[in-house]
Design an enzyme around this catalytic site. Sequence first.
Site, PDB file in Angstrom:
ATOM      1  N   HIS A   1      39.790  63.696  12.427  1.00  0.00           N
ATOM      2  CA  HIS A   1      39.386  64.332  11.170  1.00  0.00           C
ATOM      3  C   HIS A   1      38.122  65.168  11.387  1.00  0.00           C
ATOM      4  O   HIS A   1      37.005  64.700  11.192  1.00  0.00           O
ATOM      5  CB  HIS A   1      39.122  63.234  10.127  1.00  0.00           C
ATOM      6  CG  HIS A   1      39.040  63.724   8.728  1.00  0.00           C
ATOM      7  ND1 HIS A   1      39.531  63.002   7.669  1.00  0.00           N
ATOM      8  CD2 HIS A   1      38.509  64.837   8.186  1.00  0.00           C
ATOM      9  CE1 HIS A   1      39.303  63.659   6.538  1.00  0.00           C
ATOM     10  NE2 HIS A   1      38.673  64.788   6.843  1.00  0.00           N
TER      11      HIS A   1
ATOM     12  N   ARG B   1      36.212  74.846  10.482  1.00  0.00           N
ATOM     13  CA  ARG B   1      35.926  75.965   9.573  1.00  0.00           C
ATOM     14  C   ARG B   1      36.501  77.323   9.983  1.00  0.00           C
ATOM     15  O   ARG B   1      36.488  78.242   9.166  1.00  0.00           O
ATOM     16  CB  ARG B   1      34.415  76.112   9.366  1.00  0.00           C
ATOM     17  CG  ARG B   1      33.709  74.884   8.826  1.00  0.00           C
ATOM     18  CD  ARG B   1      34.257  74.447   7.484  1.00  0.00           C
ATOM     19  NE  ARG B   1      33.420  73.418   6.851  1.00  0.00           N
ATOM     20  CZ  ARG B   1      33.857  72.507   6.003  1.00  0.00           C
ATOM     21  NH1 ARG B   1      35.142  72.478   5.668  1.00  0.00           N
ATOM     22  NH2 ARG B   1      33.029  71.618   5.460  1.00  0.00           N
TER      23      ARG B   1
ATOM     24  N   ASP C   1      43.556  67.612   3.090  1.00  0.00           N
ATOM     25  CA  ASP C   1      42.219  67.026   2.992  1.00  0.00           C
ATOM     26  C   ASP C   1      41.225  67.961   2.316  1.00  0.00           C
ATOM     27  O   ASP C   1      41.180  69.158   2.574  1.00  0.00           O
ATOM     28  CB  ASP C   1      41.686  66.655   4.370  1.00  0.00           C
ATOM     29  CG  ASP C   1      40.343  65.978   4.279  1.00  0.00           C
ATOM     30  OD1 ASP C   1      40.283  64.888   3.689  1.00  0.00           O
ATOM     31  OD2 ASP C   1      39.343  66.551   4.747  1.00  0.00           O
TER      32      ASP C   1
ATOM     33  N   HIS D   1      39.443  58.674   5.336  1.00  0.00           N
ATOM     34  CA  HIS D   1      38.107  58.220   4.900  1.00  0.00           C
ATOM     35  C   HIS D   1      38.113  57.151   3.795  1.00  0.00           C
ATOM     36  O   HIS D   1      37.652  57.380   2.672  1.00  0.00           O
ATOM     37  CB  HIS D   1      37.227  59.393   4.486  1.00  0.00           C
ATOM     38  CG  HIS D   1      37.894  60.491   3.705  1.00  0.00           C
ATOM     39  ND1 HIS D   1      38.673  60.280   2.583  1.00  0.00           N
ATOM     40  CD2 HIS D   1      37.885  61.834   3.880  1.00  0.00           C
ATOM     41  CE1 HIS D   1      39.107  61.431   2.114  1.00  0.00           C
ATOM     42  NE2 HIS D   1      38.648  62.394   2.888  1.00  0.00           N
TER      43      HIS D   1
ATOM     44  N   ASN E   1      32.264  63.548   0.018  1.00  0.00           N
ATOM     45  CA  ASN E   1      33.550  63.196  -0.591  1.00  0.00           C
ATOM     46  C   ASN E   1      34.411  62.455   0.431  1.00  0.00           C
ATOM     47  O   ASN E   1      34.743  63.029   1.464  1.00  0.00           O
ATOM     48  CB  ASN E   1      34.259  64.470  -1.048  1.00  0.00           C
ATOM     49  CG  ASN E   1      35.584  64.205  -1.734  1.00  0.00           C
ATOM     50  OD1 ASN E   1      36.075  63.091  -1.751  1.00  0.00           O
ATOM     51  ND2 ASN E   1      36.189  65.245  -2.284  1.00  0.00           N
TER      52      ASN E   1
ATOM     53  N   ASP F   1      35.100  63.003   9.933  1.00  0.00           N
ATOM     54  CA  ASP F   1      35.079  63.903   8.780  1.00  0.00           C
ATOM     55  C   ASP F   1      33.898  64.862   8.899  1.00  0.00           C
ATOM     56  O   ASP F   1      33.201  65.150   7.923  1.00  0.00           O
ATOM     57  CB  ASP F   1      35.022  63.124   7.467  1.00  0.00           C
ATOM     58  CG  ASP F   1      35.353  64.000   6.246  1.00  0.00           C
ATOM     59  OD1 ASP F   1      35.779  65.160   6.445  1.00  0.00           O
ATOM     60  OD2 ASP F   1      35.171  63.529   5.108  1.00  0.00           O
TER      61      ASP F   1
END
Length: 445
Positions: A68, A72, A162, A242, A293, A320
Site C-alpha cells: 500500500h 502519486r 483506496d 489499513h 484516513n 499507506d
Amino acid sequence: MNDRTQTSAAARDGLVIRGARLLGGEPVDILVRDGVVAGIGQGLSAGENAETVEAAGLVALPGLVDLHTHLREPGREDAETVATGTRAAALGGYTAVHAMANTEPVADTAGVVEQVWRLGQEAGRCDVQPVGAVTVGLAGENLAELGAMADSAARVRVFSDDGKCVSDAVLMRRALEYVKAFDGVIAQHAQEPRLTAGAQMNEGAVSGRLGLTGWPAVAEEAIIARDCLLAAHVGSRLHVCHVSTAGSVEIIRWAKSKGWDVTAEVTPHHLLLTDDLVEDSPVGSYNPIYKVNPPLRTRADVQALREALADGTIDCVATDHAPHPVEDKETEWAAAAMGMIGLETALSVVQEAMVETGLLDWAGVAERMSYAPARIGRLQGHGRPIEVGAPANITLYDPAVRAEVDPAGYASKSRNTPYEGRTLPGRVMATFLRGRPTVLDGKLA
C-alpha cells in the site's frame, strides 16, 4: 584488466555478506551470485573479485514488500514521483511496493498501469507493482477494466479504490466475482461514506473536546462485516486496507474462523500513534500532521491492533505512504489533506511497537513485512526466505541504533511525517534487489 573485465569478474564472483544475523539468529555469511543466494554458512569464500559487505551486528531480513504505497505519478509529481518514492522505499528496506491507483489520471486502464510499471522499471530502486482501480475514475459507479489490467504487461492482481470506499454492495459483489477468474483480490478502503460525511478525526472524547466532527469506528466496521459476507458468498478473496479499530479486528477474526479468504493490513502509524496527539502534541493541538484516513484511534484500539498483528488476525504491515506537498498539510486542520509518509520509518516503528514490546521476533517481522504482503499480492520473486536458490532480495538492519527523525534528509519528495523530532530505533544499512545494492551504509547506492 580493464573496467569492463573487472565488472564481469565481480559479477561472476559475486557478493559476500559477512556476519549477518539471519532473522536475528546467529551470525552467518551469505554468498550471492547472479542475483540469487548461492550459499549460507560460516566462513564462506568467494572469488578474489567478490565484493564484501561487513554486517556484524546487523539483522538480515528478506527484502520488504509494501502492499500500500502512494507514488502519486502520474498527475501529482509535486508530492512524489515513482523515482523519489522508490528511493524512499529502498532506504526503508523495501525491494517491492504496490502503487495505489488514485493517480491523475486514475490507474483504471491497462495503459495507465503499464505506464506506472514501466516508470518503476526505469527507476530501478525497487520493483513497482501497480494496483488497479476497482471502478472507473474511482467514482464507484462502473467496474474498471479489471481483466485488461490483469492481462497487461503489469500483470495486476490487486485492485482497490483506496482513498474511497466501494460502498455499493452490488458493485462490490461484481468486483469480487470478476477477479476470481485470474486469482485477483479486492483491497477495500472500509469507510461507509454516509457515516463519515465531514468527519475530521476519531469520534470520541478528544473530538468532543476539540469540537471536530467525529469519525465513528462503526463506519469502518460495517463495511468490513458486509464485505466479509460478500467474499464468502461468492468464494473470492478480500483484503482489508489499513484496519484501525478493535471492532474491525474482531470481525476479521470471526471471518477467518469461518475459513473465509480474508486478509488484512495495519499501518505503522496505527500501531504507535493515538488520537490524543490531535489535542496534545509536542507542537500543540490541531496539528494537521496527525490528520489521516482512517484517523488515529484510541490506546485500546492500538493495543488490539498490535495483538491482532502478533496472533495473525492481521496478516501484514502496509505503510499507506501518502505524500503531500507542504501547502496541502501546513494549513488549518479542516482544509488539510489526510495522510502521512511512512516508507523510510516503517521498520523502525514496527521495531518499537512490536519487537521491543515482545510481541514479534524478527522472523515474525519477516512474515508480516515480506512473506505475507507478497503472498497476498501474488507478487513473484519477492517474499521469499533468504535461502539457497532464492532471489537475493535482502535488507540489512541495525536494531541497536537510535536516532531523532529529521525529514530534511528524506528521499521522499514530501516531508509530512508524524515522527519529526521523535527518537526511533533502528536503521536500514543496506538493501539488495536481486543481489544489486540499492542502499549501502545507510545511503543510496
